[in-house]
Design an enzyme around this catalytic site. Structure first.
Site, PDB file in Angstrom:
ATOM      1  N   HIS A 266     -37.154  22.078   6.900  1.00 14.93           N
ATOM      2  CA  HIS A 266     -36.973  21.402   5.602  1.00 14.93           C
ATOM      3  C   HIS A 266     -37.948  20.228   5.509  1.00 14.93           C
ATOM      4  O   HIS A 266     -39.142  20.415   5.690  1.00 14.93           O
ATOM      5  CB  HIS A 266     -35.494  20.992   5.480  1.00 14.93           C
ATOM      6  CG  HIS A 266     -35.032  20.542   4.132  1.00 14.93           C
ATOM      7  ND1 HIS A 266     -35.747  20.673   2.971  1.00 14.93           N
ATOM      8  CD2 HIS A 266     -33.854  19.944   3.766  1.00 14.93           C
ATOM      9  CE1 HIS A 266     -35.053  20.180   1.967  1.00 14.93           C
ATOM     10  NE2 HIS A 266     -33.910  19.728   2.410  1.00 14.93           N
ATOM     11  N   HIS A 307     -41.452  29.527   1.552  1.00 17.38           N
ATOM     12  CA  HIS A 307     -40.394  28.798   0.841  1.00 17.38           C
ATOM     13  C   HIS A 307     -39.290  29.782   0.468  1.00 17.38           C
ATOM     14  O   HIS A 307     -39.560  30.923   0.152  1.00 17.38           O
ATOM     15  CB  HIS A 307     -40.957  28.148  -0.438  1.00 17.38           C
ATOM     16  CG  HIS A 307     -40.101  27.058  -0.974  1.00 17.38           C
ATOM     17  ND1 HIS A 307     -39.009  27.310  -1.771  1.00 17.38           N
ATOM     18  CD2 HIS A 307     -40.151  25.720  -0.810  1.00 17.38           C
ATOM     19  CE1 HIS A 307     -38.438  26.162  -2.082  1.00 17.38           C
ATOM     20  NE2 HIS A 307     -39.108  25.179  -1.514  1.00 17.38           N
ATOM     21  N   ASP A 365     -45.069  20.457   1.683  1.00 20.66           N
ATOM     22  CA  ASP A 365     -45.336  19.722   2.928  1.00 20.66           C
ATOM     23  C   ASP A 365     -46.723  19.983   3.497  1.00 20.66           C
ATOM     24  O   ASP A 365     -47.128  19.330   4.455  1.00 20.66           O
ATOM     25  CB  ASP A 365     -44.280  20.114   3.974  1.00 20.66           C
ATOM     26  CG  ASP A 365     -42.913  19.612   3.574  1.00 20.66           C
ATOM     27  OD1 ASP A 365     -41.969  20.414   3.548  1.00 20.66           O
ATOM     28  OD2 ASP A 365     -42.799  18.420   3.252  1.00 20.66           O
TER      29      ASP A 365
HETATM   30  C1  SDX Z   1     -39.037  22.178   2.024  1.00 25.94           C
HETATM   31  O1  SDX Z   1     -35.461  24.491  -0.434  1.00 25.94           O
HETATM   32  C2  SDX Z   1     -36.286  23.631  -0.862  1.00 25.94           C
HETATM   33  O2  SDX Z   1     -36.460  23.460  -2.065  1.00 25.94           O
HETATM   34  C3  SDX Z   1     -36.982  22.801   0.193  1.00 25.94           C
HETATM   35  C4  SDX Z   1     -38.100  21.878  -0.288  1.00 25.94           C
HETATM   36  C5  SDX Z   1     -37.564  20.746  -1.119  1.00 25.94           C
HETATM   37  O3  SDX Z   1     -38.356  20.174  -1.891  1.00 25.94           O
HETATM   38  O4  SDX Z   1     -36.382  20.358  -0.931  1.00 25.94           O
HETATM   39  O5  SDX Z   1     -39.029  22.624  -1.043  1.00 25.94           O
HETATM   40  C6  SDX Z   1     -38.818  21.234   0.908  1.00 25.94           C
HETATM   41  O6  SDX Z   1     -38.213  22.256   2.878  1.00 25.94           O
HETATM   42  C7  SDX Z   1     -40.253  23.062   2.007  1.00 25.94           C
HETATM   43  C8  SDX Z   1     -40.273  24.069   3.201  1.00 25.94           C
HETATM   44  C9  SDX Z   1     -40.788  23.324   4.427  1.00 25.94           C
HETATM   45  N1  SDX Z   1     -40.651  24.155   5.631  1.00 25.94           N
HETATM   46  C10 SDX Z   1     -41.741  24.671   6.241  1.00 25.94           C
HETATM   47  O7  SDX Z   1     -42.878  24.588   5.810  1.00 25.94           O
HETATM   48  C11 SDX Z   1     -41.434  25.375   7.558  1.00 25.94           C
HETATM   49  C12 SDX Z   1     -42.154  26.717   7.615  1.00 25.94           C
HETATM   50  N2  SDX Z   1     -41.549  27.628   6.631  1.00 25.94           N
HETATM   51  C13 SDX Z   1     -40.522  28.501   7.104  1.00 25.94           C
HETATM   52  O8  SDX Z   1     -39.768  28.106   8.170  1.00 25.94           O
HETATM   53  C14 SDX Z   1     -39.808  29.260   5.993  1.00 25.94           C
HETATM   54  O9  SDX Z   1     -40.770  29.731   5.135  1.00 25.94           O
HETATM   55  C15 SDX Z   1     -38.743  28.528   5.205  1.00 25.94           C
HETATM   56  C16 SDX Z   1     -37.724  27.908   6.093  1.00 25.94           C
HETATM   57  C17 SDX Z   1     -39.357  27.483   4.345  1.00 25.94           C
HETATM   58  C18 SDX Z   1     -38.057  29.554   4.318  1.00 25.94           C
HETATM   59  O10 SDX Z   1     -37.367  30.422   5.151  1.00 25.94           O
HETATM   60  P1  SDX Z   1     -36.563  31.681   4.569  1.00 25.94           P
HETATM   61  O11 SDX Z   1     -36.486  31.653   3.092  1.00 25.94           O
HETATM   62  O12 SDX Z   1     -35.301  31.787   5.349  1.00 25.94           O
HETATM   63  O13 SDX Z   1     -37.551  32.864   4.864  1.00 25.94           O
HETATM   64  P2  SDX Z   1     -37.447  33.788   6.134  1.00 25.94           P
HETATM   65  O14 SDX Z   1     -37.351  32.937   7.346  1.00 25.94           O
HETATM   66  O15 SDX Z   1     -36.404  34.821   5.886  1.00 25.94           O
HETATM   67  O16 SDX Z   1     -38.904  34.457   6.124  1.00 25.94           O
HETATM   68  C19 SDX Z   1     -39.152  35.671   5.446  1.00 25.94           C
HETATM   69  C20 SDX Z   1     -40.280  36.343   6.246  1.00 25.94           C
HETATM   70  C21 SDX Z   1     -39.944  36.485   7.732  1.00 25.94           C
HETATM   71  O17 SDX Z   1     -40.710  37.557   8.217  1.00 25.94           O
HETATM   72  P3  SDX Z   1     -39.962  39.029   8.365  1.00 25.94           P
HETATM   73  O18 SDX Z   1     -38.748  38.812   9.234  1.00 25.94           O
HETATM   74  O19 SDX Z   1     -39.637  39.439   6.939  1.00 25.94           O
HETATM   75  O20 SDX Z   1     -41.029  39.912   9.007  1.00 25.94           O
HETATM   76  O21 SDX Z   1     -41.446  35.502   6.208  1.00 25.94           O
HETATM   77  C22 SDX Z   1     -41.755  35.041   7.503  1.00 25.94           C
HETATM   78  C23 SDX Z   1     -40.511  35.231   8.336  1.00 25.94           C
HETATM   79  O22 SDX Z   1     -40.831  35.403   9.714  1.00 25.94           O
HETATM   80  N3  SDX Z   1     -42.114  33.639   7.390  1.00 25.94           N
HETATM   81  C24 SDX Z   1     -43.108  33.045   8.049  1.00 25.94           C
HETATM   82  C25 SDX Z   1     -43.142  31.724   7.583  1.00 25.94           C
HETATM   83  N4  SDX Z   1     -42.168  31.549   6.685  1.00 25.94           N
HETATM   84  C26 SDX Z   1     -41.540  32.733   6.566  1.00 25.94           C
HETATM   85  N5  SDX Z   1     -43.982  33.530   8.973  1.00 25.94           N
HETATM   86  C27 SDX Z   1     -44.883  32.621   9.453  1.00 25.94           C
HETATM   87  N6  SDX Z   1     -44.983  31.338   9.055  1.00 25.94           N
HETATM   88  C28 SDX Z   1     -44.120  30.846   8.118  1.00 25.94           C
HETATM   89  N7  SDX Z   1     -44.205  29.577   7.723  1.00 25.94           N
END
Ligand code: SDX
Length: 424
Positions: A266, A307, A365
């Site tokens: 997050h 996201h 971010d």
């Molecule tokens: C914020 O919710 C909000 O609005 C939050 C926010 C706000 O203003 O409040 O926008 C602020 O928190 C932004 C997000 C910051 N976090 C990051 O940058 C951390 C990296 N991102 C991930 O951890 C992830 O993308 C999330 C946590 C942001 C979202 O996770 P989800 O929706 O649970 O997605 P998921 O984990 O189910 O991923 C779907 C697929 C997976 O692959 P498969 O299992 O389908 O093969 O996408 C892949 C994931 O492995 N994936 C990534 C990835 N993010 C998702 N692979 C590599 N790198 C990534 N960053």
């Protein structure tokens, strides 16, 4: 009464279950499943991917189109034409202020900007290398001790005063976290400065000396606060609402939001992005990190990418990238290696099928940390900056929830443990 209906047919149940369907002013319809518990079934949605926890008038996101509206106004327009305090007023009150209400709001905020001496002592309990997010949680919790007995959360005027107080004090507390971390005395807020300008003065100023804050950096800081101000029902805002639903002290609710924001999935991602860019170190290493991000056996993820809601560019990331260009240019940092790596990383990722298929784009971010570093803010303070920017959104959601009838949030579960058994 709802016009639309949904029919739920469950094997083993004689009759279909009819559920009301509601339509908002825009965005997806919702199916009201509240009656399901009386039918002996729950919905199941770990991570709340398909769950609307409430109705709200504050912020709308269209993740497919990369749209973010604060009270209907596009974030790009607010970033270009508005400012942080005006946007705080908008989120809290629902409309942009006129000249008179804008001046009155600014005076209200200015009158609450100082922090009581008792809260200053909270910092004495922390070593100078304590993480500033831990200090911020404690300091905001300390406000709950100061403002508790005389607070009636069912009184709209009391709630508005809470909002003014916390919006005013959060930059002061954030700067105090930084000053304690560098073992320097706190810098008092200065009555004549703007919101973001005062924050930078309290961060980098000299106690008792006249403020000397760059207008360019103040404007960048103000826009960064504005871009972070709200984002619908994200994890930390949901934590604030859930905590508030028990009738808890609002400052304790904000402390809960700060705690939820801290995680790297997050708000902690901005700090993690900088660490990742440092770890990549050179454009020649980018491909290796992309491979690691795609490797299911490697826990590494591309921080600042992906996201839950945006399956397109995060509109905030686009604005943040523009600010990056401007601030680095104004500072004469024409070839920041981290910015160069970030731009190259974004380009390569956006051309890679893994990221394209999963609709993974840069989020808020991804670039923010590069600007914050250019302003002189240490990496450990990045999520504190995010929390400072998000506080107006958190308290607006808290106020919105308490302005209408509400119930304590109490999710259920799919139980998979032992059924009843006797003690041997
Ligand atoms: C914020 O919710 C909000 O609005 C939050 C926010 C706000 O203003 O409040 O926008 C602020 O928190 C932004 C997000 C910051 N976090 C990051 O940058 C951390 C990296 N991102 C991930 O951890 C992830 O993308 C999330 C946590 C942001 C979202 O996770 P989800 O929706 O649970 O997605 P998921 O984990 O189910 O991923 C779907 C697929 C997976 O692959 P498969 O299992 O389908 O093969 O996408 C892949 C994931 O492995 N994936 C990534 C990835 N993010 C998702 N692979 C590599 N790198 C990534 N960053």
């Amino acid at each position: 009464m709802s016009e639309k209906k949904a029919q739920l047919v469950i094997d083993g149940k004689e009759a279909a279950i009819e559920l009301p369907v509601y339509t908002g002013s825009t965005g997806p319809d919702v199916v009201d499943v509240q009656s399901l518990v009386s039918q002996g079934v729950f919905t199941y949605d770990p991570g709340f991917v398909s769950t609307a926890s409430c109705d709200s008038d504050i912020t709308f996101i269209d993740g497919g189109k990369g749209v973010l509206l604060y009270r209907g106004y596009p974030i790009e327009q607010l970033a270009e034409k508005s400012n942080c305090l005006e946007t705080c007023y908008l989120l809290l009150n629902g409309e942009l202020p006129n000249a008179e209400s804008s001046t009155e709001f600014a005076q209200q905020i200015s009158s609450h900007i100082n922090v009581d001496e008792q809260v200053h002592h909270v910092f004495n309990g922390f070593s100078h290398d304590a993480h500033p997010m831990a200090m911020l949680i404690a300091a905001v919790g300390g406000l709950a001790a100061l403002y508790h007995d005389s607070l009636d959360i069912d009184n709209a005027e009391h709630r508005m005063q809470v909002a003014h107080r916390i919006i005013a004090k959060i930059p002061t507390l954030a700067a105090m976290c930084y000053r304690h971390g560098i073992n320097q005395p706190f810098v008092e807020p200065h009555g004549t400065l703007g919101y973001a300008e005062n924050f930078l003065h309290m961060m980098f100023g000299t106690p008792g000396a006249d403020p000397q804050v760059s207008p360019i950096l103040s404007k960048a800081m103000d826009t960064i606060f504005l871009l972070h101000a709200d984002h619908e029902q994200n994890a930390s805002t949901s934590a604030v609402r859930l905590t508030g639903s028990s009738g808890a002290n609002p400052y304790a609710c904000i402390a809960a939001g700060i705690a939820a924001l801290w995680g790297p999935a997050h708000g902690g991602a901005n700090e993690a992005v900088l660490k990742m860019l440092y770890e990549i170190g050179d454009e020649s290493h980018i491909e290796d990190f992309i491979l690691r991000a795609k490797d299911k056996d490697d826990p590494f993820r591309l921080m600042g990418f992906g996201h839950r809601v945006y399956k397109n560019f995060d509109p905030r990331a686009k604005v943040m990238c523009q600010i990056c260009d401007e601030v680095l240019d104004d500072l004469g940092v024409h070839d920041d290696p981290l910015f160069r790596i970030a731009r190259k990383l974004e380009k390569i990722a956006l051309e890679d099928d893994y990221f394209i298929e999963r609709k993974l784009y840069p989020n808020v971010d991804f670039y923010s940390g590069i600007i914050l570093k250019a302003i002189g803010i240490p990496t450990s303070m990045f999520t504190v900056i995010f929390a400072t920017g998000r506080t107006p959104g958190w308290i607006s959601h808290w106020n919105e929830m308490l302005s209408h009838p509400y119930r304590i949030g109490r999710p259920r579960q799919l139980y998979k443990g032992h059924t009843k058994r006797d003690y041997p």
